[in-house]
Design an enzyme around this catalytic site. Sequence first.
Site, PDB file in Angstrom:
ATOM      1  N   LYS A 119      -5.753   4.144 -11.496  1.00 36.09           N
ATOM      2  CA  LYS A 119      -5.352   2.940 -10.777  1.00 36.09           C
ATOM      3  C   LYS A 119      -6.136   2.811  -9.475  1.00 36.09           C
ATOM      4  O   LYS A 119      -6.483   1.697  -9.063  1.00 36.09           O
ATOM      5  CB  LYS A 119      -3.858   2.948 -10.491  1.00 36.09           C
ATOM      6  CG  LYS A 119      -3.414   1.623  -9.875  1.00 36.09           C
ATOM      7  CD  LYS A 119      -1.957   1.582  -9.509  1.00 36.09           C
ATOM      8  CE  LYS A 119      -1.634   0.250  -8.835  1.00 36.09           C
ATOM      9  NZ  LYS A 119      -0.260   0.172  -8.328  1.00 36.09           N
ATOM     10  N   ASN A 123       0.228   2.428  -3.785  1.00 36.87           N
ATOM     11  CA  ASN A 123      -1.198   2.559  -4.037  1.00 36.87           C
ATOM     12  C   ASN A 123      -1.691   3.867  -3.433  1.00 36.87           C
ATOM     13  O   ASN A 123      -1.057   4.446  -2.554  1.00 36.87           O
ATOM     14  CB  ASN A 123      -1.958   1.383  -3.421  1.00 36.87           C
ATOM     15  CG  ASN A 123      -1.736   0.087  -4.185  1.00 36.87           C
ATOM     16  OD1 ASN A 123      -1.630   0.090  -5.400  1.00 36.87           O
ATOM     17  ND2 ASN A 123      -1.665  -1.022  -3.468  1.00 36.87           N
ATOM     18  N   ASN A 132      -8.165  -0.407  -8.226  1.00 37.93           N
ATOM     19  CA  ASN A 132      -7.987  -1.008  -6.900  1.00 37.93           C
ATOM     20  C   ASN A 132      -9.299  -1.052  -6.118  1.00 37.93           C
ATOM     21  O   ASN A 132      -9.587  -2.043  -5.429  1.00 37.93           O
ATOM     22  CB  ASN A 132      -6.943  -0.223  -6.111  1.00 37.93           C
ATOM     23  CG  ASN A 132      -5.527  -0.533  -6.540  1.00 37.93           C
ATOM     24  OD1 ASN A 132      -5.251  -1.591  -7.084  1.00 37.93           O
ATOM     25  ND2 ASN A 132      -4.622   0.403  -6.319  1.00 37.93           N
ATOM     26  N   GLU A 187      -4.359  -1.472   3.208  1.00 35.59           N
ATOM     27  CA  GLU A 187      -4.378  -0.071   2.754  1.00 35.59           C
ATOM     28  C   GLU A 187      -5.794   0.385   2.427  1.00 35.59           C
ATOM     29  O   GLU A 187      -5.967   1.385   1.729  1.00 35.59           O
ATOM     30  CB  GLU A 187      -3.498   0.081   1.521  1.00 35.59           C
ATOM     31  CG  GLU A 187      -2.028  -0.213   1.753  1.00 35.59           C
ATOM     32  CD  GLU A 187      -1.210  -0.072   0.488  1.00 35.59           C
ATOM     33  OE1 GLU A 187      -0.373   0.835   0.409  1.00 35.59           O
ATOM     34  OE2 GLU A 187      -1.414  -0.898  -0.438  1.00 35.59           O
ATOM     35  N   SER A 233      -5.292  -9.610  -4.909  1.00 35.31           N
ATOM     36  CA  SER A 233      -4.999  -8.202  -4.642  1.00 35.31           C
ATOM     37  C   SER A 233      -4.028  -8.065  -3.471  1.00 35.31           C
ATOM     38  O   SER A 233      -3.884  -8.967  -2.637  1.00 35.31           O
ATOM     39  CB  SER A 233      -6.288  -7.432  -4.333  1.00 35.31           C
ATOM     40  OG  SER A 233      -6.796  -7.797  -3.060  1.00 35.31           O
TER      41      SER A 233
END
Length: 287
Positions: free
Chosen positions: A163, A85, A167, A245, A232
Amino acid sequence: MLARAGHEVTLIGRQAHVEAVRKQGLRLQTATEDIHVPMNASTEVSAVQGADVVLFCVKSTDTESAAAQIKPFLAPGTLVLTLQNGVDNDERASAVLGPDRPVAPVVVYVATAMAGPGHVRHFGRGELVIAPTPASDRVAQQFAKAGIPTQVSHNVRGALWSKLIINCAYNALSALTQMPYGWLVEQGGVNPLIDDIIDECLAVARADGIDLPEKLRDTVHGLPQTMPGQLSSTAQDLARHKPTEIDHLNGYVVQRGKAHGVPTPVNNTLLVLVQLAQTPRSATPSR
Protein backbone atom coordinates in the site's frame (compact mmCIF):
# COMPACT_ATOMS: atom_id res chain seq x y z
CA MET A 1 -20.88 -0.53 9.51
CA LEU A 2 -19.97 -2.01 12.88
CA ALA A 3 -22.64 0.15 14.51
CA ARG A 4 -25.22 -1.00 11.95
CA ALA A 5 -24.33 -4.59 12.85
CA GLY A 6 -25.17 -3.93 16.49
CA HIS A 7 -21.76 -3.21 18.01
CA GLU A 8 -21.42 -0.38 20.50
CA VAL A 9 -19.30 2.17 18.68
CA THR A 10 -18.02 5.51 19.95
CA LEU A 11 -16.38 7.99 17.58
CA ILE A 12 -13.78 10.42 18.95
CA GLY A 13 -13.12 13.48 16.83
CA ARG A 14 -13.29 17.21 16.36
CA GLN A 15 -16.19 19.33 17.58
CA ALA A 16 -17.94 19.91 14.24
CA HIS A 17 -18.01 16.21 13.38
CA VAL A 18 -19.08 15.21 16.88
CA GLU A 19 -21.96 17.71 16.94
CA ALA A 20 -23.21 16.49 13.55
CA VAL A 21 -23.09 12.84 14.58
CA ARG A 22 -24.86 13.55 17.86
CA LYS A 23 -27.65 15.40 16.07
CA GLN A 24 -28.34 13.07 13.15
CA GLY A 25 -25.93 10.14 13.29
CA LEU A 26 -22.97 9.61 11.00
CA ARG A 27 -23.95 10.21 7.38
CA LEU A 28 -22.57 7.49 5.11
CA GLN A 29 -22.97 8.18 1.40
CA THR A 30 -22.05 5.45 -1.06
CA ALA A 31 -22.84 4.67 -4.69
CA THR A 32 -25.92 2.72 -3.60
CA GLU A 33 -27.21 4.42 -0.42
CA ASP A 34 -27.21 7.61 1.62
CA ILE A 35 -27.97 6.87 5.28
CA HIS A 36 -27.53 8.24 8.80
CA VAL A 37 -26.19 5.76 11.37
CA PRO A 38 -26.82 6.62 15.05
CA MET A 39 -23.82 6.15 17.35
CA ASN A 40 -22.00 7.76 20.24
CA ALA A 41 -19.51 10.56 19.56
CA SER A 42 -17.20 12.56 21.80
CA THR A 43 -14.46 15.17 21.58
CA GLU A 44 -12.80 13.72 24.71
CA VAL A 45 -10.11 11.05 24.43
CA SER A 46 -11.37 9.67 27.75
CA ALA A 47 -14.31 8.23 25.77
CA VAL A 48 -11.95 5.43 24.74
CA GLN A 49 -12.24 4.04 28.26
CA GLY A 50 -13.85 0.60 28.40
CA ALA A 51 -13.23 -0.21 24.74
CA ASP A 52 -12.29 -3.77 23.78
CA VAL A 53 -10.86 -2.62 20.45
CA VAL A 54 -9.59 0.81 19.41
CA LEU A 55 -9.51 1.72 15.73
CA PHE A 56 -6.57 4.13 15.68
CA CYS A 57 -7.18 6.32 12.62
CA VAL A 58 -5.15 9.51 13.14
CA LYS A 59 -2.68 10.89 10.63
CA SER A 60 0.80 9.34 10.78
CA THR A 61 2.19 12.68 11.96
CA ASP A 62 0.02 12.42 15.10
CA THR A 63 0.71 8.79 16.06
CA GLU A 64 2.85 9.35 19.16
CA SER A 65 0.82 12.26 20.52
CA ALA A 66 -2.53 10.49 20.04
CA ALA A 67 -1.20 7.29 21.62
CA ALA A 68 0.00 9.26 24.64
CA GLN A 69 -3.43 10.90 24.99
CA ILE A 70 -5.38 7.62 25.03
CA LYS A 71 -2.87 5.62 27.09
CA PRO A 72 -4.24 6.60 30.56
CA PHE A 73 -7.73 5.40 29.58
CA LEU A 74 -6.85 2.04 28.02
CA ALA A 75 -7.25 -1.09 30.11
CA PRO A 76 -4.48 -3.72 29.87
CA GLY A 77 -5.22 -6.08 27.03
CA THR A 78 -7.15 -3.55 24.94
CA LEU A 79 -6.37 -4.24 21.29
CA VAL A 80 -5.29 -1.18 19.32
CA LEU A 81 -5.54 -1.48 15.53
CA THR A 82 -3.59 1.11 13.53
CA LEU A 83 -5.65 1.88 10.40
CA GLN A 84 -3.18 4.36 8.93
CA ASN A 85 -0.99 5.13 5.96
CA GLY A 86 2.70 4.32 6.28
CA VAL A 87 4.41 1.15 7.47
CA ASP A 88 5.69 1.81 11.00
CA ASN A 89 2.75 3.33 12.89
CA ASP A 90 2.13 0.18 14.93
CA GLU A 91 5.74 0.17 16.15
CA ARG A 92 5.60 3.87 17.02
CA ALA A 93 2.26 3.54 18.83
CA SER A 94 3.41 0.43 20.68
CA ALA A 95 6.53 2.23 21.91
CA VAL A 96 4.23 4.76 23.60
CA LEU A 97 1.49 2.40 24.84
CA GLY A 98 3.80 -0.26 26.26
CA PRO A 99 3.65 -4.07 26.25
CA ASP A 100 0.34 -4.39 28.17
CA ARG A 101 -1.69 -3.01 25.27
CA PRO A 102 -1.27 -5.03 22.08
CA VAL A 103 -0.97 -3.02 18.88
CA ALA A 104 -1.60 -4.60 15.48
CA PRO A 105 -1.14 -2.92 12.12
CA VAL A 106 -4.04 -2.95 9.66
CA VAL A 107 -3.86 -2.33 5.92
CA VAL A 108 -6.90 -0.36 4.73
CA TYR A 109 -7.99 -0.54 1.10
CA VAL A 110 -10.79 2.01 0.87
CA ALA A 111 -11.45 5.23 -1.01
CA THR A 112 -13.29 7.79 1.12
CA ALA A 113 -13.42 11.49 1.88
CA MET A 114 -15.05 13.72 4.48
CA ALA A 115 -17.67 15.68 2.52
CA GLY A 116 -18.63 17.79 5.54
CA PRO A 117 -19.16 17.55 9.30
CA GLY A 118 -20.16 13.99 10.15
CA HIS A 119 -20.47 13.13 6.44
CA VAL A 120 -18.42 10.31 4.90
CA ARG A 121 -18.33 9.80 1.12
CA HIS A 122 -17.34 6.32 0.00
CA PHE A 123 -15.93 5.91 -3.51
CA GLY A 124 -14.76 2.32 -3.61
CA ARG A 125 -13.45 -0.84 -1.96
CA GLY A 126 -13.36 -1.40 1.80
CA GLU A 127 -11.32 -4.45 2.75
CA LEU A 128 -8.86 -4.80 5.64
CA VAL A 129 -5.76 -6.91 6.31
CA ILE A 130 -4.90 -7.40 10.00
CA ALA A 131 -1.71 -8.70 11.61
CA PRO A 132 -2.14 -11.80 13.79
CA THR A 133 -2.74 -11.34 17.54
CA PRO A 134 -4.63 -13.57 20.01
CA ALA A 135 -7.75 -11.50 19.25
CA SER A 136 -7.27 -10.93 15.50
CA ASP A 137 -9.32 -13.92 14.29
CA ARG A 138 -12.27 -12.95 16.50
CA VAL A 139 -12.09 -9.31 15.39
CA ALA A 140 -11.80 -10.30 11.73
CA GLN A 141 -14.92 -12.47 12.04
CA GLN A 142 -16.87 -9.63 13.67
CA PHE A 143 -15.79 -7.23 10.93
CA ALA A 144 -16.72 -9.71 8.21
CA LYS A 145 -20.20 -10.22 9.71
CA ALA A 146 -20.63 -6.43 9.59
CA GLY A 147 -19.90 -6.46 5.85
CA ILE A 148 -16.23 -5.48 6.08
CA PRO A 149 -14.06 -8.06 4.23
CA THR A 150 -11.16 -8.75 6.61
CA GLN A 151 -8.16 -11.05 6.32
CA VAL A 152 -5.58 -11.98 8.95
CA SER A 153 -2.12 -12.14 7.36
CA HIS A 154 1.28 -13.18 8.67
CA ASN A 155 2.85 -10.95 6.01
CA VAL A 156 1.06 -7.75 6.96
CA ARG A 157 4.38 -5.89 6.68
CA GLY A 158 4.52 -6.83 3.00
CA ALA A 159 0.90 -5.68 2.62
CA LEU A 160 1.72 -2.37 4.33
CA TRP A 161 4.63 -1.87 1.96
CA SER A 162 2.42 -2.74 -1.01
CA LYS A 163 0.00 0.00 0.00
CA LEU A 164 2.91 2.36 0.71
CA ILE A 165 4.11 1.88 -2.86
CA ILE A 166 0.60 2.58 -4.17
CA ASN A 167 0.48 5.75 -2.07
CA CYS A 168 3.94 6.81 -3.25
CA ALA A 169 2.84 6.34 -6.87
CA TYR A 170 -0.35 8.40 -6.68
CA ASN A 171 -0.66 10.55 -3.54
CA ALA A 172 1.86 13.26 -4.37
CA LEU A 173 0.85 13.47 -8.05
CA SER A 174 -2.82 13.77 -7.11
CA ALA A 175 -1.95 16.37 -4.47
CA LEU A 176 0.19 18.54 -6.73
CA THR A 177 -2.38 18.53 -9.55
CA GLN A 178 -5.48 18.37 -7.30
CA MET A 179 -6.84 15.77 -9.71
CA PRO A 180 -8.14 12.19 -9.23
CA TYR A 181 -6.35 8.99 -10.15
CA GLY A 182 -8.33 8.31 -13.33
CA TRP A 183 -7.44 11.69 -14.82
CA LEU A 184 -3.78 11.36 -13.84
CA VAL A 185 -3.08 8.16 -15.75
CA GLU A 186 -4.68 9.56 -18.91
CA GLN A 187 -1.99 12.26 -19.10
CA GLY A 188 1.10 11.72 -21.23
CA GLY A 189 4.23 10.70 -19.34
CA VAL A 190 2.46 9.86 -16.08
CA ASN A 191 2.52 6.06 -16.35
CA PRO A 192 6.27 5.91 -17.10
CA LEU A 193 6.80 8.27 -14.14
CA ILE A 194 4.78 5.91 -11.94
CA ASP A 195 7.03 3.07 -13.11
CA ASP A 196 10.08 5.07 -12.00
CA ILE A 197 8.49 5.60 -8.58
CA ILE A 198 7.71 1.89 -8.30
CA ASP A 199 11.26 0.92 -9.31
CA GLU A 200 12.76 3.03 -6.52
CA CYS A 201 10.29 1.72 -3.95
CA LEU A 202 10.93 -1.90 -4.93
CA ALA A 203 14.69 -1.41 -4.65
CA VAL A 204 14.32 0.04 -1.14
CA ALA A 205 11.86 -2.68 -0.11
CA ARG A 206 14.27 -5.38 -1.27
CA ALA A 207 17.07 -3.74 0.70
CA ASP A 208 14.77 -3.73 3.74
CA GLY A 209 14.05 -7.45 3.31
CA ILE A 210 10.34 -6.98 2.60
CA ASP A 211 8.41 -9.85 0.98
CA LEU A 212 6.24 -8.28 -1.72
CA PRO A 213 3.68 -9.82 -4.15
CA GLU A 214 5.04 -10.77 -7.57
CA LYS A 215 2.47 -8.77 -9.54
CA LEU A 216 2.60 -5.63 -7.41
CA ARG A 217 3.36 -3.43 -10.41
CA ASP A 218 0.14 -4.57 -12.08
CA THR A 219 -1.75 -3.85 -8.85
CA VAL A 220 -0.36 -0.30 -8.69
CA HIS A 221 -1.27 0.43 -12.31
CA GLY A 222 -4.71 -1.12 -11.82
CA LEU A 223 -5.71 1.18 -8.95
CA PRO A 224 -7.23 3.98 -11.09
CA GLN A 225 -9.65 1.45 -12.60
CA THR A 226 -11.15 0.75 -9.15
CA MET A 227 -10.92 4.34 -7.84
CA PRO A 228 -10.97 6.64 -10.89
CA GLY A 229 -12.64 9.57 -9.11
CA GLN A 230 -10.56 9.41 -5.93
CA LEU A 231 -8.42 12.34 -4.79
CA SER A 232 -5.54 11.15 -2.62
CA SER A 233 -5.55 11.86 1.10
CA THR A 234 -2.51 14.07 0.49
CA ALA A 235 -4.50 16.07 -2.07
CA GLN A 236 -7.35 16.47 0.42
CA ASP A 237 -4.93 17.65 3.12
CA LEU A 238 -3.34 20.23 0.80
CA ALA A 239 -6.76 21.50 -0.29
CA ARG A 240 -7.66 22.06 3.37
CA HIS A 241 -4.29 23.67 4.13
CA LYS A 242 -3.49 20.86 6.58
CA PRO A 243 -0.12 19.14 7.09
CA THR A 244 0.22 16.08 4.88
CA GLU A 245 1.64 12.62 5.59
CA ILE A 246 4.20 12.93 2.79
CA ASP A 247 7.13 12.41 5.22
CA HIS A 248 5.66 8.98 6.03
CA LEU A 249 5.00 8.07 2.37
CA ASN A 250 7.57 9.09 -0.26
CA GLY A 251 9.62 10.54 2.59
CA TYR A 252 9.83 7.14 4.29
CA VAL A 253 11.12 5.56 1.07
CA VAL A 254 13.73 8.33 0.80
CA GLN A 255 14.74 7.80 4.44
CA ARG A 256 15.12 4.02 4.10
CA GLY A 257 16.87 4.48 0.77
CA LYS A 258 19.49 6.67 2.43
CA ALA A 259 19.95 4.07 5.17
CA HIS A 260 20.69 1.38 2.55
CA GLY A 261 22.52 3.53 0.02
CA VAL A 262 19.71 3.12 -2.53
CA PRO A 263 19.12 6.26 -4.64
CA THR A 264 15.55 7.59 -4.70
CA PRO A 265 15.64 10.81 -6.79
CA VAL A 266 12.03 10.63 -8.06
CA ASN A 267 10.54 10.01 -4.62
CA ASN A 268 12.73 12.75 -3.19
CA THR A 269 11.54 15.21 -5.84
CA LEU A 270 7.89 14.46 -5.02
CA LEU A 271 8.64 14.76 -1.29
CA VAL A 272 10.20 18.21 -1.72
CA LEU A 273 7.46 19.47 -4.04
CA VAL A 274 4.68 18.49 -1.62
CA GLN A 275 6.63 19.95 1.31
CA LEU A 276 6.89 23.21 -0.64
CA ALA A 277 3.18 23.13 -1.52
CA GLN A 278 2.19 22.72 2.13
CA THR A 279 4.52 25.46 3.39
CA PRO A 280 2.41 28.38 4.74
CA ARG A 281 2.63 31.37 2.43
CA SER A 282 3.41 33.53 5.48
CA ALA A 283 6.72 31.68 5.66
CA THR A 284 7.72 33.08 2.28
CA PRO A 285 10.31 35.85 2.75
CA SER A 286 9.30 39.25 1.43
CA ARG A 287 11.36 40.91 -1.26
